[in-house]
Design a protein around this motif. Structure first.
Motif, PDB file in Angstrom:
ATOM      1  N   ILE A 150      49.498  39.103  39.945  1.00 20.64           N
ATOM      2  CA  ILE A 150      48.303  39.920  39.723  1.00 20.64           C
ATOM      3  C   ILE A 150      48.224  40.968  40.826  1.00 20.64           C
ATOM      4  CG2 ILE A 150      45.762  39.868  39.735  1.00 20.64           C
ATOM      5  CD1 ILE A 150      46.882  38.521  37.280  1.00 20.64           C
ATOM      6  N   VAL A 151      47.698  42.142  40.482  1.00 17.79           N
ATOM      7  CA  VAL A 151      47.386  43.159  41.485  1.00 17.79           C
ATOM      8  C   VAL A 151      45.906  43.501  41.345  1.00 17.79           C
ATOM      9  CG1 VAL A 151      47.923  45.430  42.437  1.00 17.79           C
ATOM     10  CG2 VAL A 151      49.690  44.173  41.207  1.00 17.79           C
ATOM     11  N   ASP A 152      45.151  43.310  42.419  1.00 13.06           N
ATOM     12  CA  ASP A 152      43.748  43.714  42.453  1.00 13.06           C
ATOM     13  C   ASP A 152      43.698  45.102  43.082  1.00 13.06           C
ATOM     14  OD1 ASP A 152      42.686  41.232  41.479  1.00 13.06           O
ATOM     15  OD2 ASP A 152      43.089  40.376  43.453  1.00 13.06           O
ATOM     16  N   VAL A 153      43.013  46.031  42.415  1.00 10.96           N
ATOM     17  CA  VAL A 153      42.938  47.412  42.895  1.00 10.96           C
ATOM     18  C   VAL A 153      41.477  47.814  43.036  1.00 10.96           C
ATOM     19  CG1 VAL A 153      43.579  49.814  42.452  1.00 10.96           C
ATOM     20  CG2 VAL A 153      45.050  47.965  41.624  1.00 10.96           C
ATOM     21  N   THR A 154      41.126  48.320  44.210  1.00 10.74           N
ATOM     22  CA  THR A 154      39.808  48.913  44.419  1.00 10.74           C
ATOM     23  C   THR A 154      40.038  50.394  44.679  1.00 10.74           C
ATOM     24  OG1 THR A 154      38.943  46.877  45.381  1.00 10.74           O
ATOM     25  CG2 THR A 154      37.703  48.897  45.810  1.00 10.74           C
ATOM     26  N   GLU A 155      39.491  51.235  43.813  1.00  9.04           N
ATOM     27  CA  GLU A 155      39.624  52.682  43.958  1.00  9.04           C
ATOM     28  C   GLU A 155      38.300  53.236  44.460  1.00  9.04           C
ATOM     29  OE1 GLU A 155      40.169  56.694  41.229  1.00  9.04           O
ATOM     30  OE2 GLU A 155      40.730  54.763  40.387  1.00  9.04           O
ATOM     31  N   THR A 173      35.585  51.696  41.878  1.00 10.38           N
ATOM     32  CA  THR A 173      35.895  50.864  40.717  1.00 10.38           C
ATOM     33  C   THR A 173      36.858  49.760  41.147  1.00 10.38           C
ATOM     34  OG1 THR A 173      37.716  52.312  40.047  1.00 10.38           O
ATOM     35  CG2 THR A 173      35.586  52.718  39.027  1.00 10.38           C
ATOM     36  N   ARG A 174      36.720  48.618  40.507  1.00 11.47           N
ATOM     37  CA  ARG A 174      37.610  47.487  40.772  1.00 11.47           C
ATOM     38  C   ARG A 174      38.321  47.120  39.484  1.00 11.47           C
ATOM     39  NH1 ARG A 174      33.443  47.281  43.985  1.00 11.47           N
ATOM     40  NH2 ARG A 174      33.708  46.783  46.177  1.00 11.47           N
ATOM     41  N   THR A 175      39.628  46.917  39.597  1.00 16.86           N
ATOM     42  CA  THR A 175      40.468  46.657  38.438  1.00 16.86           C
ATOM     43  C   THR A 175      41.475  45.570  38.786  1.00 16.86           C
ATOM     44  OG1 THR A 175      40.296  49.000  37.845  1.00 16.86           O
ATOM     45  CG2 THR A 175      42.045  47.763  36.798  1.00 16.86           C
ATOM     46  N   THR A 176      41.850  44.771  37.804  1.00 15.39           N
ATOM     47  CA  THR A 176      42.927  43.804  37.964  1.00 15.39           C
ATOM     48  C   THR A 176      44.037  44.198  37.005  1.00 15.39           C
ATOM     49  OG1 THR A 176      41.389  42.056  38.572  1.00 15.39           O
ATOM     50  CG2 THR A 176      43.552  41.366  37.796  1.00 15.39           C
ATOM     51  N   CYS A 177      45.266  44.274  37.524  1.00 12.25           N
ATOM     52  CA  CYS A 177      46.419  44.686  36.722  1.00 12.25           C
ATOM     53  C   CYS A 177      47.450  43.563  36.670  1.00 12.25           C
ATOM     54  CB  CYS A 177      47.050  45.946  37.306  1.00 12.25           C
ATOM     55  SG  CYS A 177      45.893  47.339  37.436  1.00 12.25           S
ATOM     56  N   LYS A 178      48.228  43.545  35.582  1.00  8.85           N
ATOM     57  CA  LYS A 178      49.209  42.482  35.371  1.00  8.85           C
ATOM     58  C   LYS A 178      50.598  42.822  35.881  1.00  8.85           C
ATOM     59  CE  LYS A 178      46.736  40.754  31.388  1.00  8.85           C
ATOM     60  NZ  LYS A 178      46.702  40.655  29.934  1.00  8.85           N
ATOM     61  N   THR A 179      50.929  44.108  35.974  1.00  7.43           N
ATOM     62  CA  THR A 179      52.271  44.468  36.441  1.00  7.43           C
ATOM     63  C   THR A 179      52.215  45.607  37.448  1.00  7.43           C
ATOM     64  OG1 THR A 179      52.705  46.072  34.682  1.00  7.43           O
ATOM     65  CG2 THR A 179      53.344  43.790  34.256  1.00  7.43           C
ATOM     66  N   LEU A 180      53.181  45.589  38.349  1.00  4.89           N
ATOM     67  CA  LEU A 180      53.374  46.641  39.344  1.00  4.89           C
ATOM     68  C   LEU A 180      54.812  47.117  39.194  1.00  4.89           C
ATOM     69  CD1 LEU A 180      52.338  48.179  41.910  1.00  4.89           C
ATOM     70  CD2 LEU A 180      53.340  46.314  43.243  1.00  4.89           C
TER      71      LEU A 180
END
Length: 116
Positions: A65-70, A82-89
């Motif tokens: 998992i990748v947690d991203v805060t923009e 914004t906060r997002t969770t992504c499945k692939t990098l």
């Protein structure tokens, strides 16, 4: 390597102003953590043509998992956090030996995030 609050190793901070400030070692640290299933974090701040900062705090963790805060302070775009969770990098080739990231399978306002 310094540690972060949640126990993730910190890959550092990159402040990229119109092409200067690229940190290959910091990006490689995050990429290696992703490949190894480790936990790590990296803050990348880029600036718009007008000089407004847009920061991405990326934390990779097992799952994968990748947690991203923009945090966008773009006066001519969409400012806010914004906060997002992504499945692939994915690693994306740039100019010369530089590389960026593409995050896919994200929830939230965009299914894909590109960080040059």
């Amino acid at each position: 390597m310094p540690s972060e609050e949640n126990g993730a190793s910190s890959c550092g901070r990159e402040t990229n102003v119109h092409g200067t400030g690229y940190d290959a070692a910091a990006r490689a640290c995050l990429w290696d953590a992703w490949l190894n299933g480790s936990t790590a974090g990296l803050m990348i701040t880029m600036h718009t043509v007008e000089g407004d900062p847009i920061s991405y705090m990326m934390r990779v963790r097992p799952g994968p998992i990748v947690d991203v805060t923009e945090d966008s302070r773009d006066r001519f775009g969409s400012p806010g956090v914004t906060r997002t969770t992504c499945k692939t990098l994915e690693k994306r080739a740039g100019s010369g030996d530089r590389f960026g990231f593409v995050l896919r399978g994200c929830d939230g306002r965009a299914s894909e995030i590109v960080i040059p």
